[in-house]
Design a protein around this motif. Structure first.
Motif: not given
Length: 229
Positions: A2-5, A7-8, A11, A155
């Motif tokens: 997922d692209i959210n991983i 971005s996380t 950050w 992860t």
């Protein structure tokens, strides 16, 4: 993935990267070699960054082993406590000093750096510069490694092949301030402005990072099976 991983990861690594003590040692290195010539400055700076990259990657493998070996709720509890400690420390520091971007005597990382006498090593040639960068990855960088632990917790269910590009992304973002410092020494004025802005707002990043660390750690703690009950 997922692209959210992604971005996380960015950050977490960005917030993890704010360490004035490492900045001070790295800046001292660049100042000492800049008197020779610009080529020496660039090669020395890149040597430090490369060795630190490798060292922090190996440290990440060690943290991955730890996260695979210990229950997630224990590690989440540790990072939650660590997050609160960083938050309170930063708030107290902001109350006692309006602005500070140097290596403070009361910072744990700075005490370690002085104990290991990094400043003496950086003037002894390229091999010692690489050695300082590598050792710093296991001594100074872990002082702010709460985010790195959380990264490995998030992860932990990925295979090594899936984890590998994410940890490379994490470390690349993590060392980006060192690249900005090197660029500022090369005379890139726009980069120098960005770097100064980052330093002047480092406490805000630490506060946001602490809140993020606490939030993620509590979420991991709540969603982890508590074998103790």
């Amino acid at each position: 993935m997922d692209i959210n991983i992604f971005s996380t990861v960015i950050w977490l690594a960005l917030i993890d990267s704010f360490d004035p003590c490492v900045f001070a040692i790295y800046t001292s290195l660049l100042i000492s070699v800049s008197a020779i010539n610009m080529r020496k400055t660039v090669t020395s700076g890149l040597a430090f960054i490369a060795s630190a990259f490798i060292g922090y990657f190996l440290f990440g493998i060690f943290l991955r082993y730890i996260t695979l070996s210990l229950p997630r709720y224990i590690l989440a509890l540790i990072t939650t406590i660590y997050g609160f400690a960083i938050l309170f420390h930063t708030l107290i520091k902001r109350r006692n000093a309006s602005y500070n971007n140097i290596c403070r005597e009361d910072e744990i990382a700075c005490k370690i750096g002085r104990m290991l006498k990094f400043d003496a090593f950086i003037n002894k040639g390229m091999v010692f510069i690489c050695l300082v960068g590598f050792i710093a990855a296991f001594t100074l960088f872990p002082c702010t490694a709460g985010m790195y632990i959380v990264f490995n917790l998030l992860t932990v269910e990925l295979s090594f092949i899936e984890w590998f590009p994410l940890v490379l992304l994490y470390i690349a973002v993590f060392i980006s301030p060192l690249i900005l410092i090197l660029a500022s020494f090369m005379g890139v004025t726009r980069i120098r402005g960005i770097y100064n802005a980052m330093l002047s707002h480092q406490d805000i990043f630490k506060i946001l990072g602490s809140v993020l660390l606490i939030s993620i750690s509590i979420y991991i703690f709540i969603t982890s099976p508590l074998h103790m009950f």
